[in-house]
Design a protein around this motif. Structure first.
Motif, short mmCIF file in Angstrom:
data_model
loop_
_atom_site.label_atom_id
_atom_site.label_comp_id
_atom_site.label_asym_id
_atom_site.label_seq_id
_atom_site.Cartn_x
_atom_site.Cartn_y
_atom_site.Cartn_z
N TYR A 5 0.61 -1.23 0.10
CA TYR A 5 0.11 0.00 -0.10
C TYR A 5 0.89 1.18 -0.10
O TYR A 5 1.90 1.39 0.44
CB TYR A 5 -0.87 0.04 1.35
CG TYR A 5 -1.93 -1.16 1.16
CD1 TYR A 5 -2.89 -1.05 0.84
CD2 TYR A 5 -1.44 -2.38 1.92
CE1 TYR A 5 -4.01 -2.02 0.82
CE2 TYR A 5 -2.34 -3.57 1.80
CZ TYR A 5 -3.61 -3.30 1.68
OH TYR A 5 -4.58 -4.30 1.69
N ASP A 6 0.26 2.28 -0.48
CA ASP A 6 0.90 3.71 -0.31
C ASP A 6 0.40 4.43 1.04
O ASP A 6 -0.74 4.37 0.95
CB ASP A 6 0.84 4.63 -1.54
CG ASP A 6 1.65 4.04 -2.81
OD1 ASP A 6 2.84 4.10 -2.51
OD2 ASP A 6 0.88 3.89 -3.63
N TYR A 7 1.42 5.01 1.93
CA TYR A 7 0.73 5.33 2.94
C TYR A 7 1.72 6.68 3.22
O TYR A 7 2.90 6.44 3.40
CB TYR A 7 0.82 4.62 4.04
CG TYR A 7 0.22 5.15 5.41
CD1 TYR A 7 -1.22 5.40 5.52
CD2 TYR A 7 1.09 5.61 6.25
CE1 TYR A 7 -1.82 5.76 6.64
CE2 TYR A 7 0.46 6.01 7.45
CZ TYR A 7 -0.84 6.21 7.72
OH TYR A 7 -1.43 6.73 8.84
N ASP A 8 1.44 7.81 3.25
CA ASP A 8 2.21 9.03 3.65
C ASP A 8 3.47 9.04 2.84
O ASP A 8 4.56 9.32 3.35
CB ASP A 8 2.59 8.82 5.22
CG ASP A 8 2.85 10.05 5.68
OD1 ASP A 8 2.54 11.28 5.28
OD2 ASP A 8 3.91 10.18 6.65
N GLY A 52 -1.77 6.17 13.22
CA GLY A 52 -1.50 6.89 12.12
C GLY A 52 -0.58 7.94 12.48
O GLY A 52 0.52 8.10 11.71
N ASP A 91 -6.75 7.64 6.07
CA ASP A 91 -5.90 8.61 6.13
C ASP A 91 -5.54 8.87 4.39
O ASP A 91 -5.39 9.92 4.26
CB ASP A 91 -4.46 8.05 6.82
CG ASP A 91 -4.49 8.24 8.34
OD1 ASP A 91 -5.80 8.37 8.68
OD2 ASP A 91 -3.58 8.15 8.68
N ASN A 92 -5.75 7.84 3.57
CA ASN A 92 -5.49 8.14 2.13
C ASN A 92 -6.47 9.08 1.67
O ASN A 92 -6.44 9.51 0.43
CB ASN A 92 -5.20 6.80 1.24
CG ASN A 92 -3.75 6.26 1.73
OD1 ASN A 92 -2.80 6.90 2.31
ND2 ASN A 92 -3.49 5.17 1.24
N ILE A 152 -5.15 3.01 6.75
CA ILE A 152 -4.51 3.40 5.54
C ILE A 152 -5.74 3.94 4.72
O ILE A 152 -5.59 4.93 4.12
CB ILE A 152 -4.02 2.12 4.85
CG1 ILE A 152 -2.73 1.58 5.59
CG2 ILE A 152 -3.53 2.36 3.48
CD1 ILE A 152 -2.05 0.21 5.11
N TRP A 182 4.08 0.57 2.31
CA TRP A 182 3.61 -0.20 3.46
C TRP A 182 3.15 -1.57 2.91
O TRP A 182 2.18 -1.82 2.33
CB TRP A 182 2.37 0.63 4.22
CG TRP A 182 1.89 -0.07 5.40
CD1 TRP A 182 1.96 -1.65 5.80
CD2 TRP A 182 1.28 0.35 6.63
NE1 TRP A 182 1.38 -1.68 7.27
CE2 TRP A 182 0.86 -0.55 7.56
CE3 TRP A 182 0.36 1.80 6.77
CZ2 TRP A 182 0.19 -0.54 8.59
CZ3 TRP A 182 -0.06 1.99 7.99
CH2 TRP A 182 -0.28 0.82 8.94
N LYS A 192 3.46 8.73 11.21
CA LYS A 192 4.06 9.82 10.42
C LYS A 192 4.99 10.73 11.15
O LYS A 192 5.91 11.05 10.34
CB LYS A 192 2.68 10.68 10.25
CG LYS A 192 1.76 10.06 8.99
CD LYS A 192 0.54 10.86 8.87
CE LYS A 192 -0.66 10.20 8.21
NZ LYS A 192 -1.80 10.70 8.33
#
Lengths: 240, 444
Positions: B306-309, B411, B441-442, B438, B313, B415
């Motif tokens: 996954y993409d996170y910040d 979260g 926040d996304n 995730i 991930w 970050k």
């Protein structure tokens, strides 16, 4: 200086039990007390009286038999060791080695005979909710030694008869033979319980009690502190 | 007549169960055996009846064998829904049989539970049985490895061709006194192998003469290359051995053939090599096996990232109560070269039963996380303090450890306080919560 022996470390060691001796060492280190630990097993030359504390863990049935063959050769040494009030901690089924006999499903085995109790492998269900051939589950118990509850896990196939000086009184399942609440065995400085796994890590108050007394016997001071293990212990009782 | 009614009942119950929204993979088998206890004995089975068992790697092996055989034009019936109990297997067989009692396939393929296997083999005799490994696994169910060994050993009929992972002494031991063909597989020393003797908890001694086994290396746990000093019991040279192992680049060699791995884990090397050995035991040609193993669609099976910040991930499943499976996933994380933050934790030891024994965390070599690339370890779940204690014993710098009791703050903590690629290895219930974080926040 405290000398520790982890006996049959490579045979009797079910589920995280090696953490028990790690715990003892770690606690002594925290107190700046010098210690030495030896790991020995069958056929090794050992002078038991060199040690202040011996730990033996729990084993699979075949391994218990291999250990039994070896320990029988050390009967006199163990008798002397126990008589001189030295510390012996036994978890899981290792205490069956010290009784008079072990009746397995196939044969009757003579054991050390240092204590009067005798063992029988189970053929039929002794406890409610346990399968016929094994007793597996969590326990909560109390001890006269400390006020805090003892927590742990059992995974065994034996019942032990004739124990009148237990280490614990069980609150939740499983006692020595199902006839009363007696669990484990305590005499002199022998601390034995059916509980397997990292008993001393999970029960920091019991560890404090044993190590405080051991250090006192050796003229050393053992400090009791709030450690992470106590946080984990409290959290467990809060959650479960 | 009884046979006809029994098969029909199974099929009808299965259909009804599915119509009412249930899985239907077990209940039909239950009713069919109520009508005719010996129904399985009366079914005409195909030429090949294959079982796959062991503490871990059963499902991956079964799936891969299914792929290889079907892509070579065979009709294979297998327990895809994972029902590996006697009722599940009964339903599987009857649902795929004609009403006259003949299983309509070239191969019956079964993933089998170690403890239930004996019950299945009372009614049907396997032509081939592959055994992946025997390790500490789910103690409330399996007690200990010796009990699993006995359950497997006592279930195997004479004449069955057994395919064994000889790197595991507990599996290799099964061949002693076995009356039937034996094919062995194993893997060569590689990047993941270690020389330590610290972690051999379950097979330190020769099962015949009780001499201490001499290991030249370990892959993990008690699995590696060993010899009895009196030559009573040895690993020997496996019939099929993975060589030139490159886990990270997903490549191995078996009998001089390059084989691609479907995923970059050490256990993938095992199940791929095991499946190769099993296929050879079924007389498949090298090229027919390789064309499937090296097929792009299998080769490129991707892990979920996954993409996170603005970071990556990756989620792995926490193999609770199986210290060696857990360790292999940790090894995978450690082998990823970039800086990383690792999230670990669980609320309960198992989804199957209520017991919450945590002894197994002390059998896992978390010491290996003492690595420059591991920047932070976040501990979550009801056992976060037990995990913190374990990390402290592993010698991990306290400054790297972050305890998160309130998951809602996770979260923000990730970050603000952590760096590097994120790897999480948590149990199923916690994984759902992480996915929610995730997603939310996304979307912000």
């Amino acid at each position: 200086m405290i000398n520790i022996l982890h006996l049959y470390y490579d045979l009797l060691n079910l589920y995280g039990e090696n953490a028990n001796t790690r715990c003892i060492c770690e606690e002594l280190k925290r107190n700046n007390i010098k210690y030495k630990i030896d790991y020995k097993s069958i056929n090794d030359k050992i002078n038991l009286l060199d040690y202040d504390l011996i730990y033996i863990g729990s084993g699979q049935e075949e391994n218990i038999k291999i250990a039994l063959n070896d320990i029988l050769k050390r009967k006199e040494d163990f008798q002397k060791y126990i008589d001189s009030n030295k510390y012996l901690i036994l978890t899981g089924n290792s205490m069956i080695l010290f009784g008079t006999e072990i009746k397995t499903l196939e044969e009757d085995l003579e054991s050390l005979g240092i204590f009067d109790y005798n063992t029988e492998y189970i053929k039929e269900s002794t406890f409610k909710n346990a399968s016929t051939t094994r007793i597996v589950g969590e326990i909560k118990a109390h001890s006269k030694l400390i006020k805090e509850t003892i927590i742990g896990f059992q995974n065994r196939c034996d019942i032990i008869h004739n124990i009148n000086s237990p280490l614990l009184e069980v609150e939740e399942k499983y006692s020595n033979d199902g006839t009363n609440k007696n669990e484990g065995f305590k005499q002199k400085n022998v601390y034995a319980t059916h509980t397997i796994g990292p008993l001393l890590i999970r029960n920091p108050y019991l560890t404090d009690y044993i190590l405080k007394n051991l250090c006192k016997d050796k003229g050393l001071k053992f400090k009791i502190e709030e450690t992470t293990s106590k946080k984990a212990y409290k959290k467990y009782l809060e959650n479960f | 007549m009884l046979k006809f009614i029994s098969i029909l009942t199974c099929k009808v119950v299965n259909k009804l169960s599915k119509l009412t929204g249930h899985e239907g993979s077990v209940i039909g088998g239950y009713w069919a055996t109520k009508i005719d206890k010996k129904i399985l004995k009366k079914i005409i089975l195909p030429k090949y009846v294959i079982g796959i068992t062991g503490s871990s790697g059963k499902s991956s092996s079964t799936e891969l064998i299914y792929n290889i055989l079907t892509k070579n034009g065979m009709k294979v019936v297998y327990n895809k829904e994972g029902s590996n109990t006697i009722n599940g297997i009964t339903a599987l067989i009857l649902n795929n049989s004609s009403l006259k009692g003949s299983l309509k396939a070239d191969v019956l393929l079964m993933e089998l539970d170690e403890q239930f296997m004996k019950k299945v083999f009372e009614y049907i005799t396997p032509t081939h049985l592959m055994i992946t490994n025997i390790t500490r696994d789910q103690p409330p169910r399996n007690s200990h490895p010796e009990k699993i060994y006995n359950a497997i050993k006592n279930a195997i009929p004479d004449g069955t061709h057994i395919i064994l992972n000889v790197d595991d002494p507990l599996v290799n031991r099964i061949r002693i006194n076995h009356k039937g063909a034996v094919t062995t597989y194993g893997i060569e020393e590689n990047d993941y192998s270690v020389k330590t003797t610290l972690h051999n908890l379950d097979a330190a001694y020769c099962p015949i003469c009780h001499s201490k086994l001499e290991y030249t290396f370990y892959h993990y746990g008690h699995i590696g290359s060993y010899n009895c000093p009196k030559y009573d019991f040895n690993r020997g040279n496996p019939d099929y051995e993975a060589k030139e192992i490159d886990v990270d680049n997903q490549k191995i060699k078996i009998k001089d053939n390059i084989v691609h791995l479907p995923s970059p884990f050490l256990y993938t090397v095992y199940f791929t090599t095991g499946c190769y050995a099993l296929c050879k035991a079924l007389n498949l040609k090298d090229n027919d096996i390789l064309k499937v193993l090296n097929d792009e669609t299998i080769k490129t099976k991707r892990l979920t990232i996954y993409d996170y910040d603005n970071r990556k991930w990756q989620m792995l499943v926490s193999k609770n109560e199986n210290n060696l499976s857990y360790k292999q996933s940790l090894d995978y994380i450690k082998h990823q070269k970039e800086d990383k933050t690792i999230i670990l934790g669980f609320d309960s030891s198992s989804r199957r039963y209520k017991e919450n024994d945590i002894s197994w965390i002390w059998d896992i070599d978390f010491e290996s996380l003492n690595d420059e690339s591991v920047k932070n370890i976040i501990l979550i779940g009801k056992f976060c303090y037990d995990m913190q204690l374990r990390m402290q014993y592993a010698g991990i710098d306290n400054n790297k450890l972050i305890i998160v009791e309130n998951i809602d703050t996770l979260g923000k903590i990730i970050k603000e306080k952590t760096t590097g690629k994120i790897f999480s290895m948590v149990c199923f219930d916690k994984e759902i919560e992480l996915k929610k974080i995730i997603k939310e926040d996304n979307n912000d």
